[in-house]
Design an enzyme around this catalytic site. Structure first.
Site, PDB file in Angstrom:
ATOM      1  N   LYS A   1       0.228  11.691   1.105  1.00 24.92           N
ATOM      2  CA  LYS A   1      -0.784  11.096   0.767  1.00 24.92           C
ATOM      3  C   LYS A   1      -1.609  11.609  -0.382  1.00 24.92           C
ATOM      4  CE  LYS A   1       0.068   6.789   3.162  1.00 24.92           C
ATOM      5  NZ  LYS A   1      -1.085   5.384   3.030  1.00 24.92           N
TER       6      LYS A   1
ATOM      7  N   LYS B   1      11.370   7.528   3.358  1.00 26.86           N
ATOM      8  CA  LYS B   1      11.067   6.602   4.246  1.00 26.86           C
ATOM      9  C   LYS B   1      10.971   5.130   3.474  1.00 26.86           C
ATOM     10  CE  LYS B   1       6.528   6.298   6.397  1.00 26.86           C
ATOM     11  NZ  LYS B   1       6.229   4.331   6.391  1.00 26.86           N
TER      12      LYS B   1
ATOM     13  N   LYS C   1       5.877   0.657   1.919  1.00 29.52           N
ATOM     14  CA  LYS C   1       5.590  -0.858   2.010  1.00 29.52           C
ATOM     15  C   LYS C   1       4.304  -0.022   0.277  1.00 29.52           C
ATOM     16  CE  LYS C   1       2.106  -1.939   5.221  1.00 29.52           C
ATOM     17  NZ  LYS C   1       1.036  -0.382   4.777  1.00 29.52           N
TER      18      LYS C   1
HETATM   19  P1  ATP Z   1       1.942   2.750   3.322  1.00 33.36           P
HETATM   20  O1  ATP Z   1       2.952   3.145   1.814  1.00 33.36           O
HETATM   21  O2  ATP Z   1       1.203   2.028   3.066  1.00 33.36           O
HETATM   22  O3  ATP Z   1       1.241   3.981   4.010  1.00 33.36           O
HETATM   23  P2  ATP Z   1       3.881   2.232   5.387  1.00 33.36           P
HETATM   24  O4  ATP Z   1       4.960   1.272   4.689  1.00 33.36           O
HETATM   25  O5  ATP Z   1       3.959   3.424   5.307  1.00 33.36           O
HETATM   26  O6  ATP Z   1       3.241   2.093   4.297  1.00 33.36           O
HETATM   27  P3  ATP Z   1       2.644   1.816   7.327  1.00 33.36           P
HETATM   28  O7  ATP Z   1       1.226   1.063   7.061  1.00 33.36           O
HETATM   29  O8  ATP Z   1       2.511   3.356   7.274  1.00 33.36           O
HETATM   30  O9  ATP Z   1       3.636   1.545   6.695  1.00 33.36           O
HETATM   31  O10 ATP Z   1       3.512   1.375   8.712  1.00 33.36           O
HETATM   32  C1  ATP Z   1       2.909   0.233   9.561  1.00 33.36           C
HETATM   33  C2  ATP Z   1       4.084   0.372  11.084  1.00 33.36           C
HETATM   34  O11 ATP Z   1       5.626   0.082  10.354  1.00 33.36           O
HETATM   35  C3  ATP Z   1       3.252   1.950  11.953  1.00 33.36           C
HETATM   36  O12 ATP Z   1       3.917   1.725  13.256  1.00 33.36           O
HETATM   37  C4  ATP Z   1       5.198   2.541  11.229  1.00 33.36           C
HETATM   38  O13 ATP Z   1       5.599   3.709  12.133  1.00 33.36           O
HETATM   39  C5  ATP Z   1       5.724   1.223  10.951  1.00 33.36           C
HETATM   40  N1  ATP Z   1       7.335   1.926  10.020  1.00 33.36           N
HETATM   41  C6  ATP Z   1       6.417   2.031   8.148  1.00 33.36           C
HETATM   42  N2  ATP Z   1       7.542   2.079   7.968  1.00 33.36           N
HETATM   43  C7  ATP Z   1       8.088   2.044   8.638  1.00 33.36           C
HETATM   44  C8  ATP Z   1      10.046   2.471   8.380  1.00 33.36           C
HETATM   45  N3  ATP Z   1      10.157   2.783   7.019  1.00 33.36           N
HETATM   46  N4  ATP Z   1      10.419   2.386   9.390  1.00 33.36           N
HETATM   47  C9  ATP Z   1      10.107   2.469  10.394  1.00 33.36           C
HETATM   48  N5  ATP Z   1       8.866   2.465  11.100  1.00 33.36           N
HETATM   49  C10 ATP Z   1       7.575   2.102   9.955  1.00 33.36           C
END
Ligand code: ATP
Ligand code: LTN
Length: 335
Positions: A115, A197, A200
């Site tokens: 980040k 990955k 969002k």
């Molecule tokens: P951001 O983009 O704001 O960092 P993010 O989409 O990476 O957010 P998080 O809010 O960090 O998602 O994650 C929410 C939950 O979903 C956490 O438990 C995370 O491990 C899981 N998660 C997020 N993205 C994935 C993914 N691509 N595959 C599996 N699990 C995920």
């Protein structure tokens, strides 16, 4: 009796619209054992502001996320659903745990590295100390399990280290939680770049599938999903050589419950042209009821308010019990 139940806890930042990754990696596994566990799930709005947010959008997404939690099957009667900033005990415990979390430990966190590389103009203190607040989010509730996707494992491990450090100085205070990571779906990758990955806050909307997305958009994104430029073009599980296909196989398996061997057999001789739309259909079928139910719930603001108010009350009660104990141990005068 309720307080003999094991405890589960998790949270998600309302920093963007929830994705298929958030669902398959985390939320899907939260509701499954609500009878057996005392469950706490929250919207991590305080974590979200480690990256600059538009205030109106943050407020809207926090409520949308609550509606989506419920639509994904989290019954508010059986799960404590709340907004992180409504429980100040978590932030107070976060400060204490900051003082038991080492600079070196925080420097090793990959989420911080990722980040800060993406937000070079705003590498703030909160982004760096975020894992100490996450440790507090968790330890305040003394959970046995923390269901998260693979990317959060490092933070839960840090939480365990901080809890052990505190316990070794002051005696048994925190239960040491276990991360609970699903076997399939723990790391869903972007549809446009299978080496990163699905996230969002990804700037490229074609890489992510959002929970509220319309069927036609889901199908279009899967048709365009990046597959591998190998010559054989067959559906075969080989994550190292075929990361794009492996990602689609993982998604299809998580949506349908079919093991990888069955998927290989199902698409034997059919190639990517038949496989990609089939994955799209499976995802669209899975998400349709969630989208419809979320929309219905979002129209009922009074209901959502009653859920997060009751959730905050219950969560505060539990978190205060832990905070009171911690304050006493470190030597704060009781009010
Ligand atoms: P951001 O983009 O704001 O960092 P993010 O989409 O990476 O957010 P998080 O809010 O960090 O998602 O994650 C929410 C939950 O979903 C956490 O438990 C995370 O491990 C899981 N998660 C997020 N993205 C994935 C993914 N691509 N595959 C599996 N699990 C995920
Ligand atoms: N760091 C997590 C969100 C999060 C969380 C938590 C998850 C904040 N506090 C406590 C589990 C338990 C993320 O970025 N996905």
């Amino acid at each position: 009796m309720e307080n003999e139940k094991k405890v589960m806890l998790s949270g998600i930042q309302p920093s963007g619209d929830l994705t298929l990754g958030s669902y398959l990696g985390a939320i899907k596994h939260w509701g499954a054992r609500a009878e057996e566990f005392d469950c706490y799930y929250f919207m991590a709005d305080m974590h979200s502001i480690t990256v600059r947010q538009d205030p109106a959008a943050l407020r809207r997404r926090t409520l949308e996320q609550l509606a989506q939690y419920i639509a994904c099957g989290l019954d508010p009667e059986k799960n404590t659903l709340f907004i992180q900033s409504h429980v100040p005990e978590q932030a107070c415990l976060g400060w204490v745990l900051n003082c038991y979390t080492m600079f070196g430990e925080l420097s090793r966190m990959t989420q911080f590295k990722d980040k800060s590389a993406k937000n070079k103009e705003n590498i703030n203190g909160g982004l760096f100390t975020y894992p100490a607040l996450m440790a507090a989010d968790i330890l305040a509730y003394q959970p046995d399990f923390v269901p998260v996707g693979e990317d959060q494992k490092q933070h839960v491990e840090l939480t365990r280290n901080v809890a052990q450090r505190f316990n070794s100085i002051y005696g048994e205070t925190f239960k040491i939680p276990e991360p609970y990571i699903p076997k399939v779906g723990a790391r869903i990758m972007s549809l446009s770049d299978p080496t990163s990955k699905m996230s969002k806050s990804d700037k490229d909307p074609n890489g992510s599938i959002y929970l509220m997305e319309r069927r036609e958009d889901i199908l279009r994104k899967f048709k365009r999903a990046v597959t591998d430029c190998d010559t054989e073009r067959c559906v075969r599980w080989d994550p190292a050589a075929k990361p794009g296909v492996a990602n689609l196989m993982q998604i299809y398996s998580a949506c349908t419950g079919k093991p990888y061997e069955d998927i290989e057999r199902e698409f034997d001789g059919l190639g990517y042209g038949a496989f990609k739309p089939a994955v799209g259909e499976a995802v669209a079928d899975l998400l349709q009821p969630i989208r419809e139910e979320s929309g219905r719930l979002l129209a009922d603001k009074a209901y959502l308010e009653s859920v997060y108010r009751a959730g905050a009350e219950k969560a505060s009660h539990t978190a205060w019990k832990t905070l009171r104990k911690v304050y006493k141990k470190v030597g704060f005068v009781a009010r």
